[in-house]
Design an enzyme around this catalytic site. Structure first.
Site, PDB file in Angstrom:
ATOM      1  N   SER A 149      -1.278  -5.582 -19.044  1.00  0.00           N
ATOM      2  CA  SER A 149      -1.003  -4.666 -17.820  1.00  0.00           C
ATOM      3  C   SER A 149       0.251  -3.847 -17.484  1.00  0.00           C
ATOM      4  O   SER A 149       1.311  -4.337 -17.694  1.00  0.00           O
ATOM      5  CB  SER A 149      -1.208  -5.694 -16.532  1.00  0.00           C
ATOM      6  N   HIS A 187      -4.699  -9.918 -10.808  1.00  0.00           N
ATOM      7  CA  HIS A 187      -5.109 -10.896 -11.926  1.00  0.00           C
ATOM      8  C   HIS A 187      -4.948 -12.339 -11.631  1.00  0.00           C
ATOM      9  O   HIS A 187      -5.611 -13.366 -11.919  1.00  0.00           O
ATOM     10  CB  HIS A 187      -4.160 -10.592 -13.354  1.00  0.00           C
TER      11      HIS A 187
HETATM   12  C1  LIG Z   1      -5.472  -4.184 -17.608  1.00  0.00           C
HETATM   13  C2  LIG Z   1      -4.968  -4.021 -16.192  1.00  0.00           C
HETATM   14  O1  LIG Z   1      -4.328  -4.727 -15.433  1.00  0.00           O
HETATM   15  S1  LIG Z   1      -5.065  -2.299 -15.549  1.00  0.00           S
HETATM   16  C3  LIG Z   1      -4.274  -2.327 -13.821  1.00  0.00           C
HETATM   17  C4  LIG Z   1      -5.125  -2.671 -12.828  1.00  0.00           C
HETATM   18  N1  LIG Z   1      -5.876  -1.326 -12.550  1.00  0.00           N
HETATM   19  C5  LIG Z   1      -5.342  -0.317 -11.550  1.00  0.00           C
HETATM   20  O2  LIG Z   1      -4.186  -0.473 -11.286  1.00  0.00           O
HETATM   21  C6  LIG Z   1      -5.907   1.038 -11.319  1.00  0.00           C
HETATM   22  C7  LIG Z   1      -6.174   1.133  -9.919  1.00  0.00           C
HETATM   23  N2  LIG Z   1      -6.761  -0.130  -9.147  1.00  0.00           N
HETATM   24  C8  LIG Z   1      -8.136  -0.158  -9.216  1.00  0.00           C
HETATM   25  O3  LIG Z   1      -8.790   0.311  -9.825  1.00  0.00           O
HETATM   26  C9  LIG Z   1      -8.625  -1.506  -8.527  1.00  0.00           C
HETATM   27  O4  LIG Z   1      -7.920  -1.777  -7.289  1.00  0.00           O
HETATM   28  C10 LIG Z   1      -8.672  -2.892  -9.368  1.00  0.00           C
HETATM   29  C11 LIG Z   1      -9.844  -2.259 -10.590  1.00  0.00           C
HETATM   30  C12 LIG Z   1      -7.537  -3.267  -9.813  1.00  0.00           C
HETATM   31  C13 LIG Z   1      -9.309  -3.930  -8.441  1.00  0.00           C
HETATM   32  O5  LIG Z   1     -10.403  -3.495  -7.626  1.00  0.00           O
HETATM   33  P1  LIG Z   1     -11.494  -4.404  -7.186  1.00  0.00           P
HETATM   34  O6  LIG Z   1     -11.912  -5.361  -8.296  1.00  0.00           O
HETATM   35  O7  LIG Z   1     -12.488  -3.562  -6.449  1.00  0.00           O
HETATM   36  O8  LIG Z   1     -10.769  -5.257  -6.366  1.00  0.00           O
HETATM   37  P2  LIG Z   1     -10.438  -4.935  -4.680  1.00  0.00           P
HETATM   38  O9  LIG Z   1     -10.474  -3.738  -4.326  1.00  0.00           O
HETATM   39  O10 LIG Z   1     -11.393  -6.156  -4.164  1.00  0.00           O
HETATM   40  O11 LIG Z   1      -9.000  -5.741  -4.422  1.00  0.00           O
HETATM   41  C14 LIG Z   1      -8.677  -6.826  -5.275  1.00  0.00           C
HETATM   42  C15 LIG Z   1      -7.143  -6.857  -5.571  1.00  0.00           C
HETATM   43  O12 LIG Z   1      -6.821  -5.693  -6.518  1.00  0.00           O
HETATM   44  C16 LIG Z   1      -5.418  -5.279  -6.188  1.00  0.00           C
HETATM   45  N3  LIG Z   1      -5.538  -3.962  -5.922  1.00  0.00           N
HETATM   46  C17 LIG Z   1      -6.032  -3.430  -4.891  1.00  0.00           C
HETATM   47  N4  LIG Z   1      -6.012  -1.967  -4.930  1.00  0.00           N
HETATM   48  C18 LIG Z   1      -5.120  -1.764  -5.938  1.00  0.00           C
HETATM   49  C19 LIG Z   1      -4.737  -0.563  -6.673  1.00  0.00           C
HETATM   50  N5  LIG Z   1      -4.781   0.362  -6.148  1.00  0.00           N
HETATM   51  N6  LIG Z   1      -4.084  -0.781  -7.670  1.00  0.00           N
HETATM   52  C20 LIG Z   1      -3.603  -1.994  -8.386  1.00  0.00           C
HETATM   53  N7  LIG Z   1      -4.225  -3.116  -7.703  1.00  0.00           N
HETATM   54  C21 LIG Z   1      -4.815  -2.838  -6.589  1.00  0.00           C
HETATM   55  C22 LIG Z   1      -5.081  -6.151  -4.876  1.00  0.00           C
HETATM   56  O13 LIG Z   1      -4.263  -6.960  -5.230  1.00  0.00           O
HETATM   57  C23 LIG Z   1      -6.322  -6.474  -4.087  1.00  0.00           C
HETATM   58  O14 LIG Z   1      -6.042  -7.742  -3.692  1.00  0.00           O
HETATM   59  P3  LIG Z   1      -5.971  -7.605  -2.029  1.00  0.00           P
HETATM   60  O15 LIG Z   1      -7.311  -7.172  -1.515  1.00  0.00           O
HETATM   61  O16 LIG Z   1      -5.822  -9.120  -1.420  1.00  0.00           O
HETATM   62  O17 LIG Z   1      -4.805  -6.933  -1.757  1.00  0.00           O
END
Ligand SMILES: CC(=O)SCCNC(=O)CCNC(=O)[C@H](O)C(C)(C)COP(=O)(O)OP(=O)(O)OC[C@H]1O[C@@H](n2cnc3c(N)ncnc32)[C@H](O)[C@@H]1OP(=O)(O)O
Length: 503
Positions: free
Chosen positions: A339, A433
């Protein structure tokens, strides 16, 4: 009258079907005409609440009386289409005003709810049947009027996508503080609850994206990629080729639209850097050897619909893909992310600036460390270091990198483990995560040496490890106690920070 005369003449010639088609077209054309009149009215600056009032009065039907709920006549599809067309014709600022109006004046009848709440209190002195009746009646009137409209809209073609985009507008308006209306927050919660049902995992389809997938789908995966931008078609072909997997959740109501997608590298061990994943491959690696697949590394996950925020599709997708891979590779037993750590460099520079503004030498490094840096970059070391970090120039000196490695590793481990937002991990990726039940497992040096990786987190990345038997308990513990499950490496780095750095 002349218009209807033509209609009756036509109906003799063309038969009822044609008549219905003609009337349908006429109806839709008046609908578009009506909406465009309102929109013109709005667009010409003579923006008036009356235009919204008129549309809302026509499209948001009153909540039927409790006694006849479920028996009222079906609402014409044209209501939904008029609402959709009108909303789409608005400017952004008008959309916020419109949504404030919808949520405040076409939501819950607060007066009726207050009266029914008093009756419920009264009913508790009566028999159970009376009390339950009073509760059911109150529950019914707590339903906002616009909920039925959203339900109707979800059933017209393109309506689901419209509702997702509308909630996306609400989320963005709230995030930008364009509104602080508590009613809009209520509308957001209602929409989130409805979308959570319509996009529940049981109704979603898991699709594996391959080079044979429709071009449009591969294009969308490339466009929506939010972690490691896709450079070209060769790049995306690599990401769906041998020893790689890409899975997406799709919904029948939005065909061809990946809602959330995950990229996986199939490796012999858990990868500690992204260069290995994106690097070229030898000819032997063009066909998969199952015996070489020992670990699944999730290196990118992206949600494509702002409107689905909070619906946690990413978590479900990871769990579903784990099951999919286990059935394809029974010997696969290591699952981890690789990540990014967005925000670390900004956090570090903020700290250095703040401690400079306090007129004191930054205590996040020990004096001996400052002296070592000063010998290399000159004086004043904090100023010089800040400049080198903010321009990524520090990576051009191997000597400086060697000096900074233990410092940046311990600072970054603290940023991930110690820095909080509402008691949860400040870093959103970490929080994601950890909520899923992963363990903060390994911080990796020189893991992403792209300009983007260096700017975001001084080139470091982190593995969040999914120990399958523990993810349920880890997730529950993190959500309940905010305690982060971390490996010995992370905890040692954190204790080095606590010993050698002062915030
Ligand atoms: C392999 C990796 O780790 S890649 C890194 C993760 N991906 C990214 O950063 C890309 C941008 N982010 C996204 O596409 C989405 O936020 C995801 C896929 C990470 C999560 O999406 P969903 O599963 O729909 O999650 P949801 O919107 O319910 O949010 C869950 C958690 O994700 C995290 N999250 C939310 N928005 C973001 C964002 N823009 N970037 C990173 N993490 C985020 C938060 O911790 C959130 O928890 P919270 O609601 O208590 O604050």
């Amino acid at each position: 009258m002349l218009f209807f005369h033509h209609i009756s003449l036509l109906s003799c010639l063309a038969g009822r079907y044609q008549l219905r088609r003609l009337l349908g077209k006429w109806h839709r054309s008046t609908l578009v005409f009506r909406t465009s009149v309102c929109a013109t009215h709005l667009r010409h600056g003579s923006f008036a609440a009356s235009a919204m009032e008129e549309v809302l009065r026509r499209t948001v039907v009153p909540l039927p009386a409790y006694e006849i709920q479920g028996k009222s006549p079906p609402v014409p599809e044209s209501n939904s289409m008029e609402f959709i067309n009108f909303y789409r014709s608005l400017e952004t600022s008008q959309k916020v005003a419109f949504l404030e109006k919808v949520s405040q004046e076409f939501g819950v009848d607060h007066q009726a709810v207050a009266e029914l709440a008093l009756k419920l209190v009264e009913s508790q002195k009566r028999d159970a049947a009376t009390m339950l009746q009073a509760e059911d009646r109150l529950r019914y009137y707590l339903t906002p009027r616009y909920l039925a409209l959203f339900g109707h809209i979800s059933r017209v073609e393109g309506g689901m996508k419209f509702l997702l985009d509308l909630r996306g507008d609400v989320i963005e308006a709230l995030a930008a503080k364009a509104t602080d209306s508590p009613h809009i927050r209520g509308l957001n919660a209602t929409l989130k609850s409805m979308l959570s049902e319509w996009f529940s995992v049981g109704l979603l389809k898991l699709e594996r994206i391959t080079w044979k997938s429709p071009c449009e789908l591969l294009q969308k995966i490339s466009q929506y990629e939010a972690v490691h931008p896709v450079r070209n078609w060769t790049d995306i072909k690599h990401r769906v080729g041998p020893y790689r997997r890409c899975y997406a959740f799709t919904n029948g109501a939005m065909p061809g639209e990946p809602l959330v997608f995950l990229h996986v590298a199939l490796t012999e061990e858990i990868t500690d850097n992204i260069q290995t994943i994106f690097g070229g491959r030898t000819s032997q690696e063009l066909t998969e050897d199952e015996k070489k697949v020992k670990a699944a590394v999730f290196y990118s996950i992206s949600s494509t619909q702002v409107g689905l925020q909070g619906v946690e599709l990413g978590n479900y997708l990871i769990k579903r893909v784990v099951r999919e891979l286990q059935s394809e590779f029974p010997s696969l037993d290591q699952f981890s992310s690789l990540s990014p750590i967005p925000g670390f460099t900004v956090w570090l520079l903020g700290l250095l600036n703040q401690q400079r503004n306090d007129g004191r030498r930054s205590k996040i490094l020990m004096d001996t460390e400052w002296q070592e840096i000063e010998r290399l970059v000159g004086s004043p070391a904090p100023e010089r270091l800040r400049k080198l970090l903010s321009t990524n120039e520090w990576v051009h000196s191997e000597q400086l990198m060697d000096i900074l490695k233990p410092i940046l590793m311990r600072l970054c481990s603290w940023y991930l483990y110690g820095e909080k937002h509402r008691s949860y991990a400040l870093n959103q990726v970490a929080n994601f995560h950890l909520q899923n039940g992963a363990t903060m497992w390994r911080l990796n040096w020189k893991a992403d040496m792209s300009p983007r990786g260096i700017s975001a987190s001084c080139g470091m990345m982190v593995n969040y490890r999914y120990f399958l038997p523990d993810i349920g308990a880890n997730s529950a513990k993190y959500l309940r106690t905010k305690v982060i499950e971390a490996s010995e490496q992370i905890l040692n780095l954190v204790s080095q920070f606590q010993k050698n750095s002062k915030l």
